[in-house]
Design a protein around this motif. Structure first.
Motif, PDB file in Angstrom:
ATOM      1  N   CYS A  11       0.830  -1.219   0.000  1.00  0.00           N
ATOM      2  CA  CYS A  11       0.000   0.000   0.000  1.00  0.00           C
ATOM      3  C   CYS A  11       0.858   1.259   0.000  1.00  0.00           C
ATOM      4  O   CYS A  11       0.401   2.323  -0.379  1.00  0.00           O
ATOM      5  N   GLY A  12       2.104   1.169   0.474  1.00  0.00           N
ATOM      6  CA  GLY A  12       3.012   2.301   0.358  1.00  0.00           C
ATOM      7  C   GLY A  12       3.009   3.275   1.522  1.00  0.00           C
ATOM      8  O   GLY A  12       3.742   4.258   1.506  1.00  0.00           O
ATOM      9  N   THR A  13       2.183   3.027   2.526  1.00  0.00           N
ATOM     10  CA  THR A  13       2.112   3.959   3.647  1.00  0.00           C
ATOM     11  C   THR A  13       3.470   4.078   4.348  1.00  0.00           C
ATOM     12  O   THR A  13       3.904   5.174   4.722  1.00  0.00           O
ATOM     13  N   SER A  15       6.400   3.837   3.081  1.00  0.00           N
ATOM     14  CA  SER A  15       7.275   4.667   2.266  1.00  0.00           C
ATOM     15  C   SER A  15       6.978   6.157   2.481  1.00  0.00           C
ATOM     16  O   SER A  15       7.881   6.982   2.553  1.00  0.00           O
ATOM     17  N   GLY A  16       5.683   6.483   2.641  1.00  0.00           N
ATOM     18  CA  GLY A  16       5.277   7.878   2.827  1.00  0.00           C
ATOM     19  C   GLY A  16       5.758   8.501   4.123  1.00  0.00           C
ATOM     20  O   GLY A  16       5.950   9.703   4.200  1.00  0.00           O
TER      21      GLY A  16
ATOM     22  N   ARG B  41      -8.017   1.035  -2.786  1.00  0.00           N
ATOM     23  CA  ARG B  41      -7.510   1.810  -1.639  1.00  0.00           C
ATOM     24  C   ARG B  41      -8.219   3.136  -1.447  1.00  0.00           C
ATOM     25  O   ARG B  41      -7.585   4.188  -1.347  1.00  0.00           O
ATOM     26  N   ILE B 156       0.510   8.318  -1.741  1.00  0.00           N
ATOM     27  CA  ILE B 156       0.947   8.382  -0.346  1.00  0.00           C
ATOM     28  C   ILE B 156       2.468   8.260  -0.218  1.00  0.00           C
ATOM     29  O   ILE B 156       3.077   8.915   0.627  1.00  0.00           O
ATOM     30  N   GLU B 157       3.086   7.469  -1.080  1.00  0.00           N
ATOM     31  CA  GLU B 157       4.522   7.234  -0.956  1.00  0.00           C
ATOM     32  C   GLU B 157       5.311   8.527  -1.159  1.00  0.00           C
ATOM     33  O   GLU B 157       6.242   8.818  -0.430  1.00  0.00           O
ATOM     34  N   THR B 175      -0.978  10.873   9.379  1.00  0.00           N
ATOM     35  CA  THR B 175      -1.182   9.726   8.501  1.00  0.00           C
ATOM     36  C   THR B 175      -2.315   8.847   9.025  1.00  0.00           C
ATOM     37  O   THR B 175      -2.194   8.225  10.077  1.00  0.00           O
ATOM     38  N   SER B 177      -4.471   5.537   8.900  1.00  0.00           N
ATOM     39  CA  SER B 177      -4.426   4.176   8.368  1.00  0.00           C
ATOM     40  C   SER B 177      -5.844   3.803   7.972  1.00  0.00           C
ATOM     41  O   SER B 177      -6.765   3.910   8.781  1.00  0.00           O
ATOM     42  N   VAL B 232      -5.915  -1.400  12.317  1.00  0.00           N
ATOM     43  CA  VAL B 232      -7.092  -0.841  11.665  1.00  0.00           C
ATOM     44  C   VAL B 232      -8.097  -1.921  11.249  1.00  0.00           C
ATOM     45  O   VAL B 232      -9.309  -1.716  11.325  1.00  0.00           O
ATOM     46  N   LEU B 233      -7.604  -3.100  10.857  1.00  0.00           N
ATOM     47  CA  LEU B 233      -8.544  -4.153  10.452  1.00  0.00           C
ATOM     48  C   LEU B 233      -9.376  -4.649  11.639  1.00  0.00           C
ATOM     49  O   LEU B 233     -10.539  -5.031  11.479  1.00  0.00           O
ATOM     50  N   VAL B 255      -6.608  -1.754   1.702  1.00  0.00           N
ATOM     51  CA  VAL B 255      -5.844  -1.192   2.818  1.00  0.00           C
ATOM     52  C   VAL B 255      -4.946  -0.094   2.281  1.00  0.00           C
ATOM     53  O   VAL B 255      -4.397  -0.219   1.189  1.00  0.00           O
ATOM     54  N   GLY B 256      -4.799   0.981   3.044  1.00  0.00           N
ATOM     55  CA  GLY B 256      -3.883   2.022   2.578  1.00  0.00           C
ATOM     56  C   GLY B 256      -3.795   3.185   3.540  1.00  0.00           C
ATOM     57  O   GLY B 256      -4.525   3.255   4.522  1.00  0.00           O
ATOM     58  N   GLY B 257      -2.889   4.097   3.247  1.00  0.00           N
ATOM     59  CA  GLY B 257      -2.702   5.270   4.085  1.00  0.00           C
ATOM     60  C   GLY B 257      -3.328   6.495   3.448  1.00  0.00           C
ATOM     61  O   GLY B 257      -3.430   6.598   2.229  1.00  0.00           O
TER      62      GLY B 257
END
Lengths: 54, 390
Positions: A11-13, A15-16, B41, B156-157, B175, B177, B232-233, B255-257
């Motif tokens: 998901c890359g979080t 990395s952010g 996401r 997000i990266e 951030t 989640s 978060v899940l 799932v993601g930020g």
């Protein structure tokens, strides 16, 4: 730091939030460059708890 | 040598590509994934306004449902519903079928002349004599590609902007989640978006139900991990119990930020523009990123397309991008960041008190201020800090 690739969904979080900009995601892998200093921020933010920092 | 290389093929990158290619610029969009549009996401909500601003007419193919109202649920369970033309005031929105939507955007970019390269990761970026040299990886092959201007749309990266010297690193407190199930779920009213608040349900964020028609919905949650007692899940599974949803009916897990920091300090430099989530253009209050991302993408694409062909690619030449996105979305981002910071400090009981006032006075309009205006009028002292923002 270690990433459990069976848990990770790229998901890359991580990395952010990485202060060293050390985490590169490709479709299939997570590359951690030598800039990583095991600060542990990625471990705190990973939505899946897939990262472990010793 | 490309005039413009866009790193990231989400909505912001694809719209950048559409508008860059339209100027006649030689445009390439690269994405690390094997497919445009997946994984999602995202809760897939978007307002009608940003679509109109970039000139895209709604297509049945990528609209899952039309939004006609909202329901807010406070920590103590107070429900506020606002629906219909009286509150919509032309501001309706959609829940997208985002996989289809992004493919559609990609088609538009291609039609304008853009190239797309999938399963290609940009490993690094360096400036050289007035252009950027990008180190690319596709499968096992590593090679280089040159660009006069790079548009960083890597979400997000946001690694590319940092490679080229602009700080974008997110703090933990900024951030969210996020986790979401697309699932079989019959919402009470499928034309509403549902938002649930409370420190037990979603610490530092909210939980949502975005119906995608009669029997499917995106059920999700965003939390600040720093305020949370678990992952978060786990919070999402607890939310499912609260709304009586059945985990055995999940058809997709996302799932993601979500960046909620507000925009990065500087979104341009020599040969570089930063758009969308990568520029932290996500609305810090709602977490919505598609609309703002497409607007900044449109502005960046046009400017990069024109300037790269004129060979005017210095920081000074590209400042126009920042001025333009600020005048389009800057004020709202700034205001919503302040409102978010204010709400984060409130206890559950205070949120309930506010909810009571909103319920009594009613929602005037489906917008942040349309929801808060009656509260401010009733309790100017309680909310004097928000009032200062008006």
């Amino acid at each position: 730091m270690k990433i459990d690739l069976e848990e990770c969904v790229r998901c890359g979080t991580c990395s952010g939030v990485c202060p060293q900009n050390a985490i590169i995601l490709t479709e299939f892998e997570v590359l951690v460059t030598e800039r990583c200093n095991d600060c542990g921020i990625c471990e705190k933010v990973c939505p899946l708890g897939a990262i472990e920092v010793p | 040598m490309y005039d413009v290389v866009i790193v990231g093929g989400g909505p912001s990158g694809l719209v950048s590509g559409m508008f860059s290619a339209e100027t006649g610029a030689n445009t390439l969009i690269v994405d690390r994934k094997v497919e445009i549009g997946t994984p999602v996401r995202c809760a897939e909500g978007v307002g009608r306004d940003p679509l109109e601003r970039i000139g895209i007419k709604p297509k049945e193919r990528w609209i899952a449902s039309k939004i006609e109202g909202i329901r807010l649920v406070s920590p103590g369970g107070i429900e506020i519903t606002a629906k219909g033309s009286k509150v919509l005031k032309g501001k309706a929105g959609y829940v997208l079928e985002r996989k289809e939507f992004e493919k559609y955007l990609a088609e538009m970019a291609i039609r304008n002349g853009a190239e797309i390269r999938l399963r290609t990761t940009v490993l690094g970026a360096k400036r050289e004599n007035g252009f950027v040299n990008l180190k690319m990886k596709c499968g096992g092959r590593v090679y280089y590609e040159k660009a006069r201007i790079v548009i960083a749309a890597d979400g997000i990266e946001s690694r590319i902007a940092r490679e080229l010297g602009l700080p974008t690193t997110l703090k933990l407190k900024d951030t969210e989640s996020g986790a979401q199930y697309e699932m079989y779920f019959e919402a009470e009213d499928p034309s509403l978006l549902y938002f649930y608040f409370g420190s037990e349900i979603a610490p530092g964020g909210y939980a949502w139900i975005f119906p995608k028609g009669e029997s499917t919905a995106n059920v999700g949650i965003g939390i600040l991990q720093v305020l949370s007692k678990g992952r978060v899940l786990d919070y999402l599974d607890k939310f499912l119990e609260l709304i009586g949803a059945d985990k055995r009916k999940v058809i997709e897990i996302n799932v993601g930020g979500i960046p909620v920091s507000g925009p990065i300090e500087r979104s341009y430099s020599d040969n570089l523009l930063v758009v969308g989530d990568a520029a932290r253009h996500t609305d810090p209050l709602t977490g919505g990123g598609i609309g703002n991302g497409m607007i900044s993408g449109m502005i960046a694409g046009k400017i990069a397309g024109v300037k790269s062909q004129e060979r005017k690619t210095s920081s000074k030449d590209l400042k126009e991008y920042e001025d333009k996105w600020k005048s389009e979305i800057g004020k709202t981002l700034e205001r919503n960041l302040k409102i978010k910071e204010f709400l984060l400090e409130l206890k559950d009981e205070e949120l309930d008190a506010i909810a009571k006032v909103i319920k009594k006075k009613g929602i005037e309009e489906l917008s942040v201020m349309g929801i808060l205006a009656p509260v401010i009028r009733e309790h100017p002292r309680l909310l004097f800090r928000i009032k200062d923002l008006l």
